[in-house]
Design an enzyme around this catalytic site. Structure first.
Site, PDB file in Angstrom:
ATOM      1  N   LYS A 226       0.839  -1.214   0.000  1.00 21.27           N
ATOM      2  CA  LYS A 226       0.000   0.000   0.000  1.00 21.27           C
ATOM      3  C   LYS A 226       0.869   1.258   0.000  1.00 21.27           C
ATOM      4  CE  LYS A 226      -3.758   2.165   2.641  1.00 21.27           C
ATOM      5  NZ  LYS A 226      -4.580   2.747   1.555  1.00 21.27           N
TER       6      LYS A 226
ATOM      7  N   SER B 183      -2.952   9.297  -8.361  1.00 18.26           N
ATOM      8  CA  SER B 183      -4.400   9.281  -8.576  1.00 18.26           C
ATOM      9  C   SER B 183      -5.253   8.976  -7.363  1.00 18.26           C
ATOM     10  CB  SER B 183      -4.692   8.229  -9.640  1.00 18.26           C
ATOM     11  OG  SER B 183      -4.010   7.022  -9.322  1.00 18.26           O
ATOM     12  N   CYS B 184      -4.767   9.219  -6.164  1.00 17.48           N
ATOM     13  CA  CYS B 184      -5.613   8.981  -4.991  1.00 17.48           C
ATOM     14  C   CYS B 184      -6.737  10.019  -5.016  1.00 17.48           C
ATOM     15  CB  CYS B 184      -4.790   9.106  -3.714  1.00 17.48           C
ATOM     16  SG  CYS B 184      -5.780   8.957  -2.235  1.00 17.48           S
TER      17      CYS B 184
ATOM     18  N   LYS C   8       0.413   5.070 -11.703  1.00 13.15           N
ATOM     19  CA  LYS C   8      -1.012   4.723 -11.546  1.00 13.15           C
ATOM     20  C   LYS C   8      -1.852   5.971 -11.760  1.00 13.15           C
ATOM     21  CE  LYS C   8      -4.015   2.172  -8.375  1.00 13.15           C
ATOM     22  NZ  LYS C   8      -4.006   1.392  -7.136  1.00 13.15           N
TER      23      LYS C   8
ATOM     24  N   ASN D 140      -7.058   3.836 -11.136  1.00 15.42           N
ATOM     25  CA  ASN D 140      -7.341   3.817  -9.693  1.00 15.42           C
ATOM     26  C   ASN D 140      -8.852   3.839  -9.473  1.00 15.42           C
ATOM     27  OD1 ASN D 140      -7.055   4.221  -6.849  1.00 15.42           O
ATOM     28  ND2 ASN D 140      -5.182   5.364  -7.201  1.00 15.42           N
ATOM     29  N   THR D 141      -9.260   4.012  -8.224  1.00 11.69           N
ATOM     30  CA  THR D 141     -10.685   4.201  -7.927  1.00 11.69           C
ATOM     31  C   THR D 141     -11.169   5.499  -8.585  1.00 11.69           C
ATOM     32  OG1 THR D 141     -10.030   5.303  -5.897  1.00 11.69           O
ATOM     33  CG2 THR D 141     -10.640   2.984  -5.718  1.00 11.69           C
TER      34      THR D 141
ATOM     35  N   CYS E 236     -39.221 -18.428 -24.148  1.00 10.22           N
ATOM     36  CA  CYS E 236     -40.025 -17.306 -23.619  1.00 10.22           C
ATOM     37  C   CYS E 236     -40.965 -17.754 -22.493  1.00 10.22           C
ATOM     38  CB  CYS E 236     -40.838 -16.715 -24.769  1.00 10.22           C
ATOM     39  SG  CYS E 236     -41.969 -15.417 -24.251  1.00 10.22           S
TER      40      CYS E 236
ATOM     41  N   CYS F  10     -40.149  -7.432 -22.601  1.00 12.88           N
ATOM     42  CA  CYS F  10     -39.681  -6.939 -23.905  1.00 12.88           C
ATOM     43  C   CYS F  10     -40.723  -5.994 -24.504  1.00 12.88           C
ATOM     44  CB  CYS F  10     -39.374  -8.100 -24.849  1.00 12.88           C
ATOM     45  SG  CYS F  10     -40.791  -9.179 -25.113  1.00 12.88           S
TER      46      CYS F  10
ATOM     47  N   CYS G 150     -39.823  -2.206 -25.420  1.00 16.50           N
ATOM     48  CA  CYS G 150     -39.891  -1.749 -26.812  1.00 16.50           C
ATOM     49  C   CYS G 150     -40.965  -0.674 -26.976  1.00 16.50           C
ATOM     50  CB  CYS G 150     -40.174  -2.914 -27.750  1.00 16.50           C
ATOM     51  SG  CYS G 150     -40.164  -2.408 -29.477  1.00 16.50           S
TER      52      CYS G 150
ATOM     53  N   CYS H 230     -34.859  -4.773 -26.261  1.00 14.19           N
ATOM     54  CA  CYS H 230     -35.647  -5.904 -25.760  1.00 14.19           C
ATOM     55  C   CYS H 230     -34.735  -7.034 -25.277  1.00 14.19           C
ATOM     56  CB  CYS H 230     -36.583  -6.421 -26.851  1.00 14.19           C
ATOM     57  SG  CYS H 230     -35.719  -6.757 -28.397  1.00 14.19           S
TER      58      CYS H 230
ATOM     59  N   CYS I 132     -34.815  -9.146 -21.426  1.00 13.28           N
ATOM     60  CA  CYS I 132     -35.396 -10.499 -21.347  1.00 13.28           C
ATOM     61  C   CYS I 132     -34.689 -11.314 -20.267  1.00 13.28           C
ATOM     62  CB  CYS I 132     -35.279 -11.206 -22.701  1.00 13.28           C
ATOM     63  SG  CYS I 132     -35.927 -12.892 -22.598  1.00 13.28           S
TER      64      CYS I 132
END
Ligand code: FMN
Ligand code: SF4
Ligand code: SF4
Length: 411
Positions: free
Chosen positions: A48, A139-140, A179, A206-207, A345, A351, A355, A385, A389
């Protein structure tokens, strides 16, 4: 019996016994945990993010929140964790210890500095400890030690190039990964800056800055520290599509090694990351949620996949999907229509609803028989659609002269 398949790879000159490593995060923040992770079978660890001694690390708890259906299942994890409270003096000792105990694993460390002197001191000390690779957190999303307060380092092209150069100057032959954050206007420009700065590769990403939720009765943001909260960094499956695009966009435009990170939750996700250009894959939320044992399934899944596909090495996957990713304007224009498989189906009507109000009013509904029918003259082939489904009874077909080509239940 299943014959073992070699899933080892070469990553920036480092031998990894699989492409799967633990990213810089809580699972690598205690020595015993890093050890257990390696013993369980992870190919390497990135300890870390650490900093120079004296750098205040002001952690606030509780630091986690999640979101998912009914907020029960973790689809995304938000955290307000910062970097490690262990400074470089602790981390350099850990690197030495782990390197000795696990000579065949990748022992890497993540760093963050506030000045040239910090960055280079961290690198020199890790090099002396014989670290295999150094990752730099540019990038924290929760806190900033960059040049402009509130801004992540990798959001500035100039700062990215400059700091990468400082780090690589000090690292010399030790591989360096930068990073980055996907939270930028043009990820390609950031990747180019990393390359100009001389880094060996990029960790994408990163996050992502987020607000996982707000309690609508108390108006407390999540994660809540007894009433108040802050923006958090989002990780886990929720961010996988963003990471996939980030990796792909870098791979399509910049010739640089990429370590994929952000939302991989199983071996299939990892294969996808590699297919769009990642050379290996880092994990954090998966082992945080389900434990280090997840490496067993990652390894076995990849082994079976390689065998099924006839690939000799995971390296054969890298970038294989890139040729199929195009700019919108360069796509062909298939004449598609939707088709219902009535054997599957169950007559739920989803669907029809989708649609009728979100497609092109091409599905009619027989309420007596509970049966949908597609009107091919009205259907544009948008595939809305198909998305709704619940039993995958809808597929898209393309008419080519008298032949019909199906997008075989793929979305
Ligand atoms: C609680 C927590 C703490 C983290 N701390 C760090 C850190 O110190 N340095 C860093 O570069 N990334 C840190 N990360 C980000 C992870 O390394 C990883 O990039 C991110 O979680 C996305 O991967 P995932 O979706 O597999 O979790 C942290 C993530 C979490 C969840
Ligand atoms: S493909 Fe689009 S237009 Fe055609 S039936 Fe499905 S939702 Fe309607
Ligand atoms: S959504 Fe699927 S299962 Fe439901 S009615 Fe339509 S085709 Fe049948």
């Amino acid at each position: 019996m299943f014959k073992k398949v070699d899933i080892s790879i070469d990553f920036l000159g480092i031998h990894l016994d699989s492409p799967f490593i633990l990213s810089a995060a809580p699972p690598t923040d205690e020595l015993e945990m890093a050890e257990r992770g390696l013993e369980e079978g992870w190919a390497g660890v990135i300890l870390k993010t650490t900093s120079v001694e004296g750098n205040p690390v002001d952690l606030k708890n509780p630091m986690m929140s999640s979101f998912g259906p009914m907020s029960r299942k973790v689809v995304g994890l938000g955290n307000i964790d910062l970097i490690s409270h262990h400074h470089i003096d602790v981390v350099e000792e850990r690197v030495k210890y782990l390197k000795k105990k696990f000579p065949n694993k990748m022992i890497a460390a993540s760093i963050m500095g506030a000045s040239k002197e910090d960055w280079q001191t961290l690198v020199w000390r890790l090099k002396k400890a014989q670290v295999d690779l150094i990752e730099c957190s540019f990038s924290c999303p929760q806190g900033s030690m960059g040049e402009e307060p509130g801004k992540m380092l990798a959001q500035s092209i100039e700062a990215t190039e400059k700091v990468t150069r400082w780090v690589k100057e000090a690292a010399d032959t030790t591989p360096v990964l930068i990073k980055i954050t996907p939270q930028v206007t043009d990820i390609v420009e950031v990747a180019k800056a990393v390359k100009r700065g001389g880094a060996d590769g990029i960790t994408a990403s990163n996050t992502i800055p987020s607000l996982t939720g707000v309690d609508i009765y108390t108006f407390e943001p999540y994660p809540t520290l007894f009433g108040e909260g802050a923006y958090s960094g989002l990780s886990g499956p929720a961010i996988k599509p963003i990471t996939l695009r980030t990796i792909a966009e870098i791979a399509r435009n910049v010739d640089i090694v990429i370590s994929g990170n952000g939302g991989a939750f199983n071996w299939r996700d990892a294969v996808e990351f590699m297919a769009v250009g990642a050379s290996n894959v880092q994990f954090c939320t998966l082992p945080m949620h389900y434990g280090f044992r997840t490496i067993r399934d990652l390894r076995s899944g990849l082994e079976h996949y390689l065998k099924e596909m006839g690939f000799a090495s995971p390296m054969e996957i890298i970038g294989r999907a890139l040729k199929n990713i195009k700019n919108q304007e360069d796509l062909v224009k298939p004449e598609t229509r939707s088709e219902i498989n009535y054997d599957k189906c169950i007559g739920c009507g989803l669907c029809y609803a989708a649609c009728n109000d979100g497609g092109h009013m091409a599905i009619s509904w027989d309420s007596e028989l509970r049966k949908p029918t597609v009107n091919e003259d009205k259907c544009t082939g948008c595939a809305m659609c198909m998305q709704v489904c619940p039993v995958d009874a809808i597929r898209m077909k393309e008419k080519l002269d008298s032949k019909v080509h199906y997008f075989a239940e793929r979305r």
